[in-house]
Design a protein around this motif. Structure first.
Motif, PDB file in Angstrom:
ATOM      1  N   GLY A  93       1.700   4.954   7.083  1.00 34.26           N
ATOM      2  CA  GLY A  93       2.765   4.757   6.115  1.00 34.26           C
ATOM      3  C   GLY A  93       3.646   3.563   6.429  1.00 34.26           C
ATOM      4  N   ILE A  94       3.360   2.886   7.516  1.00 33.99           N
ATOM      5  CA  ILE A  94       4.140   1.694   7.858  1.00 33.99           C
ATOM      6  C   ILE A  94       3.644   0.530   7.011  1.00 33.99           C
ATOM      7  N   HIS A  95       4.572  -0.124   6.335  1.00 33.86           N
ATOM      8  CA  HIS A  95       4.199  -1.202   5.421  1.00 33.86           C
ATOM      9  C   HIS A  95       3.539  -2.361   6.178  1.00 33.86           C
ATOM     10  N   PRO A  96       2.483  -2.930   5.594  1.00 36.77           N
ATOM     11  CA  PRO A  96       1.813  -4.052   6.266  1.00 36.77           C
ATOM     12  C   PRO A  96       2.767  -5.194   6.603  1.00 36.77           C
ATOM     13  N   ARG A  97       3.789  -5.374   5.784  1.00 36.28           N
ATOM     14  CA  ARG A  97       4.744  -6.440   6.079  1.00 36.28           C
ATOM     15  C   ARG A  97       5.400  -6.207   7.440  1.00 36.28           C
ATOM     16  N   VAL A  98       5.756  -4.943   7.669  1.00 33.43           N
ATOM     17  CA  VAL A  98       6.443  -4.591   8.909  1.00 33.43           C
ATOM     18  C   VAL A  98       5.511  -4.721  10.101  1.00 33.43           C
ATOM     19  N   SER A  99       4.310  -4.131   9.991  1.00 30.22           N
ATOM     20  CA  SER A  99       3.407  -4.182  11.140  1.00 30.22           C
ATOM     21  C   SER A  99       2.944  -5.617  11.390  1.00 30.22           C
ATOM     22  N   LEU A 452       3.554 -10.129  -4.146  1.00 33.80           N
ATOM     23  CA  LEU A 452       3.002  -8.789  -3.977  1.00 33.80           C
ATOM     24  C   LEU A 452       4.139  -7.808  -4.181  1.00 33.80           C
ATOM     25  N   PRO A 453       3.988  -6.850  -5.080  1.00 35.38           N
ATOM     26  CA  PRO A 453       5.071  -5.874  -5.267  1.00 35.38           C
ATOM     27  C   PRO A 453       5.093  -4.867  -4.121  1.00 35.38           C
ATOM     28  N   LYS A 454       6.234  -4.259  -3.947  1.00 37.69           N
ATOM     29  CA  LYS A 454       6.325  -3.192  -2.943  1.00 37.69           C
ATOM     30  C   LYS A 454       5.619  -1.951  -3.481  1.00 37.69           C
ATOM     31  N   VAL A 455       4.810  -1.338  -2.674  1.00 40.19           N
ATOM     32  CA  VAL A 455       4.174  -0.093  -3.112  1.00 40.19           C
ATOM     33  C   VAL A 455       4.451   0.995  -2.081  1.00 40.19           C
ATOM     34  N   GLN A 456       4.216   2.219  -2.503  1.00 46.42           N
ATOM     35  CA  GLN A 456       4.407   3.365  -1.599  1.00 46.42           C
ATOM     36  C   GLN A 456       3.068   3.830  -1.053  1.00 46.42           C
ATOM     37  N   PHE A 458      -0.891   3.043  -0.370  1.00 46.03           N
ATOM     38  CA  PHE A 458      -1.824   1.936  -0.162  1.00 46.03           C
ATOM     39  C   PHE A 458      -3.271   2.329  -0.399  1.00 46.03           C
ATOM     40  N   GLU A 459      -3.495   3.615  -0.719  1.00 47.75           N
ATOM     41  CA  GLU A 459      -4.868   4.077  -0.955  1.00 47.75           C
ATOM     42  C   GLU A 459      -5.443   3.373  -2.174  1.00 47.75           C
ATOM     43  N   PRO A 460      -6.677   2.885  -2.062  1.00 53.15           N
ATOM     44  CA  PRO A 460      -7.296   2.304  -3.247  1.00 53.15           C
ATOM     45  C   PRO A 460      -7.558   3.393  -4.288  1.00 53.15           C
ATOM     46  N   GLY A 461      -7.669   2.991  -5.552  1.00 54.55           N
ATOM     47  CA  GLY A 461      -7.965   3.950  -6.605  1.00 54.55           C
ATOM     48  C   GLY A 461      -9.356   4.540  -6.431  1.00 54.55           C
ATOM     49  N   SER A 462      -9.609   5.634  -7.149  1.00 55.61           N
ATOM     50  CA  SER A 462     -10.857   6.370  -6.942  1.00 55.61           C
ATOM     51  C   SER A 462     -12.078   5.532  -7.292  1.00 55.61           C
ATOM     52  N   ASP A 463     -11.935   4.627  -8.256  1.00 56.75           N
ATOM     53  CA  ASP A 463     -13.080   3.847  -8.679  1.00 56.75           C
ATOM     54  C   ASP A 463     -13.061   2.468  -8.018  1.00 56.75           C
ATOM     55  N   GLY A 464     -12.445   2.402  -6.836  1.00 57.00           N
ATOM     56  CA  GLY A 464     -12.378   1.122  -6.170  1.00 57.00           C
ATOM     57  C   GLY A 464     -11.385   0.190  -6.829  1.00 57.00           C
ATOM     58  N   GLU A 465     -10.398   0.773  -7.492  1.00 58.36           N
ATOM     59  CA  GLU A 465      -9.362  -0.067  -8.088  1.00 58.36           C
ATOM     60  C   GLU A 465      -8.343  -0.443  -7.036  1.00 58.36           C
ATOM     61  N   SER A 466      -7.753  -1.600  -7.237  1.00 61.09           N
ATOM     62  CA  SER A 466      -6.728  -2.044  -6.310  1.00 61.09           C
ATOM     63  C   SER A 466      -5.517  -1.117  -6.397  1.00 61.09           C
ATOM     64  N   PRO A 467      -4.814  -0.887  -5.282  1.00 62.12           N
ATOM     65  CA  PRO A 467      -3.576  -0.100  -5.319  1.00 62.12           C
ATOM     66  C   PRO A 467      -2.554  -0.720  -6.279  1.00 62.12           C
ATOM     67  N   LEU A 468      -2.684  -2.000  -6.542  1.00 59.00           N
ATOM     68  CA  LEU A 468      -1.738  -2.661  -7.447  1.00 59.00           C
ATOM     69  C   LEU A 468      -1.850  -2.125  -8.866  1.00 59.00           C
ATOM     70  N   ALA A 469      -3.048  -1.581  -9.202  1.00 63.07           N
ATOM     71  CA  ALA A 469      -3.271  -1.074 -10.561  1.00 63.07           C
ATOM     72  C   ALA A 469      -2.354   0.102 -10.875  1.00 63.07           C
TER      73      ALA A 469
END
Length: 801
Positions: A93-99, A452-456, A458-469
């Motif tokens: 759950g640690i944001h990639p920006r932070v790590s 890149l927007p902030k997201v909560q 990071f899991e990709p969508g079920s059909d291989g969709e980007s988390p951004l979707a």
RNA sequence: GCCGCUGUGGUGGAAUAGGCAGACACAAGGGACUUAAAAUCCCUCGGAUUAACCUCCGUACCGGUUCAAGUCCGGUCAGCGGCACCA
């Protein structure tokens, strides 16, 4: 006094940092040297000894160049987008920006502790929006020029990572990251049209100085072949079937054709083909197989004959059958081949299985047993009969085909277009808007960076969709063209994107108007010397050469090639001789070595352990040897005597050593350069003293390898100023020679004796001395001298019977 | 399968452009110093033979070219890397 490396290394690292010793600016009064090392991915594990070896090479060269008067640019940065940070975020759950920021801070600290002479004012982070703004800018330029496009195709899909992978990332049918099996999936994909640059990328290799094996790998990767396109008339359809072949001269031996299962001619003639059911069934079977299964497994040939559609051999006029088979790929050539079973092993296997005629057209083999792929006399081939030279027969056939309008010369490349999107969060957003009315629309340049927007989640969508979707605020936007509601592209760029142009940004890292100023690019480019791993000489280097050539074509850069010279260091293996890996537990941590022996020892050892370009296992005890060496250098202070020029007994030794170290560094022969310094150190130690002139130049030679200890000694002994501002010592060729030299004396090629002679002695004189030698005289007694050879300064060989 | 590279002591490796194989290190053994250990310093260190000198053999293997081959040529074997049903 003992050498206290801990305090001394800290002292000088602080000095370099406080005084910005290695920060550089454009200075047209000096020649420039741009040394580039591959910037690291800032992993959570921290630095690896492999990084040290990879950077020590150009570090040493750069420090030397600086003393030679060059304005040296030696930058570092971080290639920080990528899956590990994202997977870590999914887990913790640690944001990639932070790590990523943490890891970069940690890495920077570690690099500083090795004392690398990086210009820290130019650090780059590919995930910084001021950086990826320009990565997106380049993408838009490509889009504008038709080099970035979208296409629906079967892609390599990793069901575990839930991402589409390029062929390069899915070698061997396994995902590069998680090693799961790849499956085929139909998807809309972004491509970069790298194939447009095949020829330029190939030709460009003649302008650059890469190691021969690096050039060869790039050539193989591009995979150029020359041959011919030939159009075959179809029986049952009006169109023609176009094939590609490298051996048009074997046309008389063509007894059938094979097309890829996906070939469009099938669908275009579905009404004519009587066994469409069987054809479609075969096609479905093939689609299920991964690229790996289709290409890697050596298996029996399979296929289906098209019923109702056949072709005509354009040169014999005979009707021949058409088959579909998965040994022909849609992605190479035209997706169709003319089969010459007598002279192609794959066609032979297929013909044997399906009972098709095999006609010999090249003599030399036994076609009742196997296909003959060698050269030989043409037979059964009409006008070509009797020809024995492959080139000539191909040329003759080509001429004929062109005259008749049946075919023409053609060129094919193995390299495919670059699949350029990932369904992932931690990457550069692709700056494209999908509009119902306008289609794909570029985000206007002035809106870059597209952040890149902030997201909560990071899991990709079920059909291989980007988390951004899943981020509505991000996805929903207005079309920049028509202003109506539209949706953003949610895929991001692959990790290769940021590293494809980073060397340009180093020239002018803070520029907000352009990727770098014209002035900076003109001064610093091209990279004079790029060193890195062999694993990057195809993908990363070809991708970045492609981007660079594109930027050159649109006038954004001033050189046609980015890297003037490229070398590669060998791996450091674990002490057990195996590749270092966490699971094997054979990883050496560079900080442990610094802790126990100091950074100078670590640097010297990584360069002394063997040939820089070859892999070598780590040896803890050999590290101790390097520690001993530096301790003995430190101890020279105890036997220092006055003197402002070399003493006679050391004059030629010093000049030879300086000559050797100078040329060895330039040739990356670091191990022998260090050995030469060890040798002369042994001489000084056993002689019992060293004078100030000798020590000063010795320290300057050692400085590029071991900067801390040499800075300290140089300062403490009052040689004046700092060693990093000293002038590289020169040598006098005339003084590298001794007056008296020892030569070997051989009789019949066998070493019998060594004698001292004066260096400029001529053959007659030398032979006189040699024959006067007691041992040689007795060896020669009663024998007849047949021949006498004198190799100046080396040896005498007397042939006697 | 195709292309390329590599093969040298117990180990890592040296050896311009065919000219003294094993530089420089590591490890090992012996010795000095030390109450002892560590550190340091000195000696030996490819194999066979020898008390020693000498001599012979030796750069994966077989053959060739040459006054002379680790190096060049042909073949074999082994290892590594790249590409791979590329038409």
């Amino acid at each position: 006094m003992k050498y206290n490396y801990g305090a001394i290394e800290q002292k000088w690292q602080k000095y370099w940092e406080d005084n910005k010793t290695f920060d550089v600016t454009i200075d047209t009064s000096k020649p420039k040297f741009y040394g580039l090392v591959e910037f690291p991915y800032p992993s959570g594990a921290g630095m690896h000894v492999g990084h040290i070896k990879a950077y020590s090479g150009l570090e040493t060269i750069g420090r030397k160049k600086r003393l030679e008067g060059y304005n040296v640019l030696f930058p570092i940065g971080f290639d920080a987008f990528g899956l590990p940070a994202e997977n870590y975020a999914i887990k913790t759950g640690i944001h990639p920006r932070v790590s990523t920021d943490n890891n970069i801070a940690h890495f920077s600290d570690q690099l500083k502790r090795v004392g690398f002479a990086f210009d820290w004012s130019r650090v780059i982070d590919t995930t910084d929006e001021d950086y990826y703004k320009w990565t997106q800018w380049i993408f838009l330029k490509m889009f504008e020029n038709g080099l970035a496009f979208r296409d629906k195709t079967l892609v390599n899909y990793c069901p575990s990572c839930k991402v589409v992978l390029s062929n390069e990332d899915s070698q061997g049918g396994k995902c590069d990251i998680c090693h799961s099996d790849i499956v085929q999936k139909s998807k809309d994909v972004w491509y970069l049209r790298i194939t447009e640059y095949c020829e330029q990328l190939l030709q460009g290799l003649s302008e650059v100085d890469y190691l021969p094996n690096i050039k060869l790998q790039q050539e193989n990767w591009i995979g150029k072949s020359t041959g011919a396109f030939v159009n075959f008339e179809l029986v049952g359809a009006d169109e023609k079937l176009r094939i590609y072949t490298t051996r048009p001269d074997t046309l008389y031996g063509v007894t059938f054709m094979v097309i890829a299962p996906e070939h469009p001619v099938i669908d275009a003639n579905s009404a004519t083909i009587k066994n469409m059911d069987a054809v479609l069934e075969y096609r479905a079977e093939c689609a299920k197989k991964t690229e790996f299964e289709r290409t890697q497994l050596v298996k029996e040939k399979t296929g289906v004959k098209l019923d109702g559609l056949s072709a005509v051999n354009p040169i014999t006029g005979k009707e021949i059958p058409i088959y579909i088979s998965d040994y022909v790929m849609m992605g190479y050539g035209t997706g169709a081949i003319m089969a010459v079973p007598a002279h192609d092993q794959r066609d032979y296997e297929f013909a044997t299985k399906f009972g098709i005629d095999i006609i010999e057209v090249i003599k030399g083999g036994d076609i009742s047993k196997e296909a003959y792929t060698g050269d030989g006399e043409m037979v059964n081939s009409g006008v070509l009969n009797g020809m024995t030279n492959k080139k000539d027969s191909i040329a003759k056939m080509l001429k004929y085909l062109e005259e008749k309008g049946i075919g023409e010369k053609g060129v094919q490349y193995k390299m495919k277009d670059w699949a350029f999107n990932r369904q992932r969060y931690w990457g550069e957003p692709i700056p494209i808007v999908h509009c119902e009315h306008c289609g794909m629309v570029a985000v206007p340049y002035e809106e870059l960076p597209l952040r890149l927007p902030k997201v909560q989640n990071f899991e990709p969508g079920s059909d291989g969709e980007s988390p951004l979707a899943k981020i509505d605020d991000f996805v929903n936007c207005t079309c920049p063209k028509c202003g109506k509601p539209a949706k953003r592209e949610t895929d991001t760029m692959p990790q290769w994107a940021g590293s494809s142009w980073y060397y340009l940004r180093y020239c002018d890292p803070k520029n907000s108007e352009a990727l770098a100023s014209k002035e900076a690019l003109e001064y610093w480019m091209p990279v004079d010397w790029y060193n890195g791993g062999m694993e990057h000489v195809t993908r990363h280097m070809i991708y970045s050469r492609f981007w660079h050539k594109f930027l050159y074509d649109i006038g954004a850069v001033n050189t046609s090639e980015p890297y003037a010279k490229r070398t590669a260091q060998g791996l450091i293996l674990g002490p057990d001789g195996e590749k270092m890996s966490k699971s094997k537990g054979n990883v050496v941590d560079p900080l442990d070595v610094i802790e126990v022996y100091g950074a100078d020892v670590l640097r010297v050892y990584t360069l002394f352990m063997g040939d820089y370009e070859k892999a070598a296992p780590w040896s803890d005890s050999s590290v101790k040897g390097c520690k001993r060496f530096l301790d003995r250098v430190w101890a020279l202070q105890d036997v220092l005597v006055d003197g402002d020029s070399y003493r006679p007994e050391f004059t030629s030794k010093m000049h030879k050593m300086i000559k050797k170290v100078t040329s060895d560094i330039d040739n990356m022969k670091f191990n022998t350069a260090i050995a030469a310094m060890m040798t002369i150190l042994n001489d000084f130690t056993s002689f019992g003293s060293i004078n100030r002139a000798e020590l000063k130049d010795f320290l300057i030679m050692l400085y590029p390898f071991a900067p801390h200890i040499t800075e300290e000694m140089y300062e403490a002994l009052g040689f004046g100023g700092y060693i990093h501002d000293a002038k590289w010592s020169s040598y006098d060729e005339a003084l590298c020679k001794d007056d008296e030299i020892e030569i070997a004396v051989q009789i019949n090629g066998k070493l019998k004796e060594r004698v001292m002679i004066s260096a400029d002695a001529e053959q007659a004189e030398v032979l006189e001395i040699v024959k006067a030698n007691e041992k040689i005289a007795s060896e020669l007694a009663g024998k007849q001298i047949v021949k006498e050879i004198y190799v100046k300064g080396k040896l005498v060989n007397i042939v006697a019977r």
